[in-house]
Design a protein around this motif. Sequence first.
Motif, PDB file in Angstrom:
ATOM      1  N   ALA A  54       0.836  -1.206   0.000  1.00 45.44           N
ATOM      2  CA  ALA A  54       0.000   0.000   0.000  1.00 45.44           C
ATOM      3  C   ALA A  54       0.871   1.257   0.000  1.00 45.44           C
ATOM      4  CB  ALA A  54      -0.926  -0.012   1.210  1.00 45.44           C
ATOM      5  N   PHE A  55       1.934   1.245   0.798  1.00 44.57           N
ATOM      6  CA  PHE A  55       2.831   2.406   0.847  1.00 44.57           C
ATOM      7  C   PHE A  55       3.470   2.675  -0.505  1.00 44.57           C
ATOM      8  CE2 PHE A  55       7.301   3.803   1.375  1.00 44.57           C
ATOM      9  CZ  PHE A  55       7.053   5.119   1.763  1.00 44.57           C
ATOM     10  N   LEU A  56       3.919   1.626  -1.190  1.00 45.46           N
ATOM     11  CA  LEU A  56       4.573   1.814  -2.484  1.00 45.46           C
ATOM     12  C   LEU A  56       3.564   2.163  -3.580  1.00 45.46           C
ATOM     13  CD1 LEU A  56       7.266  -0.987  -2.283  1.00 45.46           C
ATOM     14  CD2 LEU A  56       7.597   1.490  -2.080  1.00 45.46           C
ATOM     15  N   THR A  57       2.295   1.874  -3.350  1.00 47.85           N
ATOM     16  CA  THR A  57       1.260   2.377  -4.253  1.00 47.85           C
ATOM     17  C   THR A  57       1.124   3.887  -4.088  1.00 47.85           C
ATOM     18  OG1 THR A  57       0.050   0.280  -4.136  1.00 47.85           O
ATOM     19  CG2 THR A  57      -1.180   2.203  -4.883  1.00 47.85           C
ATOM     20  N   TRP A  58       1.214   4.340  -2.841  1.00 51.75           N
ATOM     21  CA  TRP A  58       1.160   5.785  -2.600  1.00 51.75           C
ATOM     22  C   TRP A  58       2.377   6.485  -3.199  1.00 51.75           C
ATOM     23  CZ3 TRP A  58       4.686   8.727   0.198  1.00 51.75           C
ATOM     24  CH2 TRP A  58       4.346  10.084   0.343  1.00 51.75           C
ATOM     25  N   THR A  59       3.585   5.920  -3.078  1.00 50.40           N
ATOM     26  CA  THR A  59       4.768   6.572  -3.652  1.00 50.40           C
ATOM     27  C   THR A  59       4.637   6.706  -5.165  1.00 50.40           C
ATOM     28  OG1 THR A  59       6.026   4.506  -3.942  1.00 50.40           O
ATOM     29  CG2 THR A  59       6.231   5.651  -1.819  1.00 50.40           C
ATOM     30  N   ALA A  60       3.959   5.747  -5.792  1.00 50.89           N
ATOM     31  CA  ALA A  60       3.784   5.798  -7.243  1.00 50.89           C
ATOM     32  C   ALA A  60       2.659   6.742  -7.654  1.00 50.89           C
ATOM     33  CB  ALA A  60       3.498   4.396  -7.782  1.00 50.89           C
ATOM     34  N   GLU A  61       1.647   6.899  -6.791  1.00 52.14           N
ATOM     35  CA  GLU A  61       0.502   7.759  -7.104  1.00 52.14           C
ATOM     36  C   GLU A  61       0.143   8.610  -5.885  1.00 52.14           C
ATOM     37  OE1 GLU A  61      -2.558   6.123 -10.001  1.00 52.14           O
ATOM     38  OE2 GLU A  61      -2.054   4.342  -8.825  1.00 52.14           O
ATOM     39  N   PRO A  62       0.998   9.540  -5.493  1.00 57.63           N
ATOM     40  CA  PRO A  62       0.700  10.342  -4.301  1.00 57.63           C
ATOM     41  C   PRO A  62      -0.518  11.243  -4.460  1.00 57.63           C
ATOM     42  CG  PRO A  62       2.622  11.209  -5.450  1.00 57.63           C
ATOM     43  CD  PRO A  62       2.292   9.898  -6.100  1.00 57.63           C
ATOM     44  N   LYS A  63      -0.911  11.557  -5.691  1.00 63.83           N
ATOM     45  CA  LYS A  63      -2.065  12.415  -5.940  1.00 63.83           C
ATOM     46  C   LYS A  63      -3.301  11.605  -6.334  1.00 63.83           C
ATOM     47  CE  LYS A  63       0.358  16.146  -5.276  1.00 63.83           C
ATOM     48  NZ  LYS A  63       0.147  16.966  -4.055  1.00 63.83           N
ATOM     49  N   LEU A  64      -3.313  10.338  -5.997  1.00 67.37           N
ATOM     50  CA  LEU A  64      -4.425   9.463  -6.391  1.00 67.37           C
ATOM     51  C   LEU A  64      -5.762   9.978  -5.875  1.00 67.37           C
ATOM     52  CD1 LEU A  64      -5.458   6.754  -7.586  1.00 67.37           C
ATOM     53  CD2 LEU A  64      -5.005   5.729  -5.349  1.00 67.37           C
ATOM     54  N   GLU A  65      -5.815  10.376  -4.623  1.00 70.30           N
ATOM     55  CA  GLU A  65      -7.073  10.843  -4.046  1.00 70.30           C
ATOM     56  C   GLU A  65      -7.532  12.141  -4.709  1.00 70.30           C
ATOM     57  OE1 GLU A  65      -6.498   9.049   0.469  1.00 70.30           O
ATOM     58  OE2 GLU A  65      -5.701  11.024  -0.033  1.00 70.30           O
ATOM     59  N   ASN A  66      -6.607  13.057  -4.975  1.00 71.98           N
ATOM     60  CA  ASN A  66      -6.958  14.305  -5.649  1.00 71.98           C
ATOM     61  C   ASN A  66      -7.501  14.040  -7.047  1.00 71.98           C
ATOM     62  OD1 ASN A  66      -6.038  15.680  -3.425  1.00 71.98           O
ATOM     63  ND2 ASN A  66      -4.020  16.104  -4.267  1.00 71.98           N
ATOM     64  N   ARG A  67      -6.885  13.082  -7.727  1.00 72.99           N
ATOM     65  CA  ARG A  67      -7.350  12.746  -9.082  1.00 72.99           C
ATOM     66  C   ARG A  67      -8.777  12.193  -9.048  1.00 72.99           C
ATOM     67  NH1 ARG A  67      -6.818   8.046 -11.707  1.00 72.99           N
ATOM     68  NH2 ARG A  67      -5.199   7.251 -10.295  1.00 72.99           N
ATOM     69  N   LYS A  68      -9.054  11.359  -8.056  1.00 68.35           N
ATOM     70  CA  LYS A  68     -10.399  10.800  -7.945  1.00 68.35           C
ATOM     71  C   LYS A  68     -11.418  11.891  -7.603  1.00 68.35           C
ATOM     72  CE  LYS A  68      -9.197   6.065  -6.690  1.00 68.35           C
ATOM     73  NZ  LYS A  68      -9.403   4.980  -5.723  1.00 68.35           N
TER      74      LYS A  68
END
Length: 280
Positions: A233-247
């Motif tokens: 999960a942490f390395l998913t965040w490092t790859a997509e730190p703006k995931l929540e903003n995009r959603k």
Amino acid sequence: MPRSGSLVQTGAMLVGAVFCITVLWGAVQPREDVPFDPVKKYHEHPEQVAWTHNGPGNLGVFGTFDRAQLQRGLQVYREVCAACHSINRVAFRDLLALGFSDAEVKAIAASYEVAAIDDSGEPTTRPATAADKFPLVYANEAAARAAQGGAYPPDLSLITKARPDGTNYLRSLLLGYRDEVPAEVTKPDTLYYNPWFHSLNIAMPPPLAAEGQVEYADGTPGTVKNYATDVAAFLTWTAEPKLENRKETGVAAIAFLLILTTLGYLSYKKVWRDIKKPKA
């Protein structure tokens, strides 16, 4: 003498006949035996997990990262993975998004040394600041391969984006080491058998070796499955730190389009309300 048109027609018929005979000949010939490929037989697909950042039903919308899980994943990375793998695309100040305070981020940064130049122009090191990125473990690929016996430990900043179904793949890979190797699989002594790896044999030793390897700061049970889940999960965040903003942006755009469509339909009904169709 036959006309040129007849010659062309006859030549075309001969070419077509040769083609048909060739196709028929190939169809009746026995097929060669396909070589046995142990990778196709033993390669496993990642186990599917319901991640919070994927939202209800893993539909990919309305999901948010579990901040506590991300902090645990960072702890697993620092205590286990950081010995060989860097996350050089991540700045220490980015950790504020994980719920850390400014003081905690500064303390984490200060525990690392980064390259610097002293007043006399000589290369030296200094404690990292929040503005710095996580330092590289090795200076370059050659140094990494020399230290790892020829294997190259990749930077993990974007690893979940670089692999199909990256989050599930990484978790399954970390949990997928097996002691028993099928007889059809050739495994060199320097490699480890892992059916989730693309070639079945991986150079990385099992990083998550035992329960209690990492003592979580928040008291979460220190199991290998928790380690693999949290660091994935942490390395998913490092790859997509703006995931929540995009959603959030996507949901807002869809809501805007729905409202605009509704207003357009109501306007259409009002404009044409008093206009009657001509009688036939």
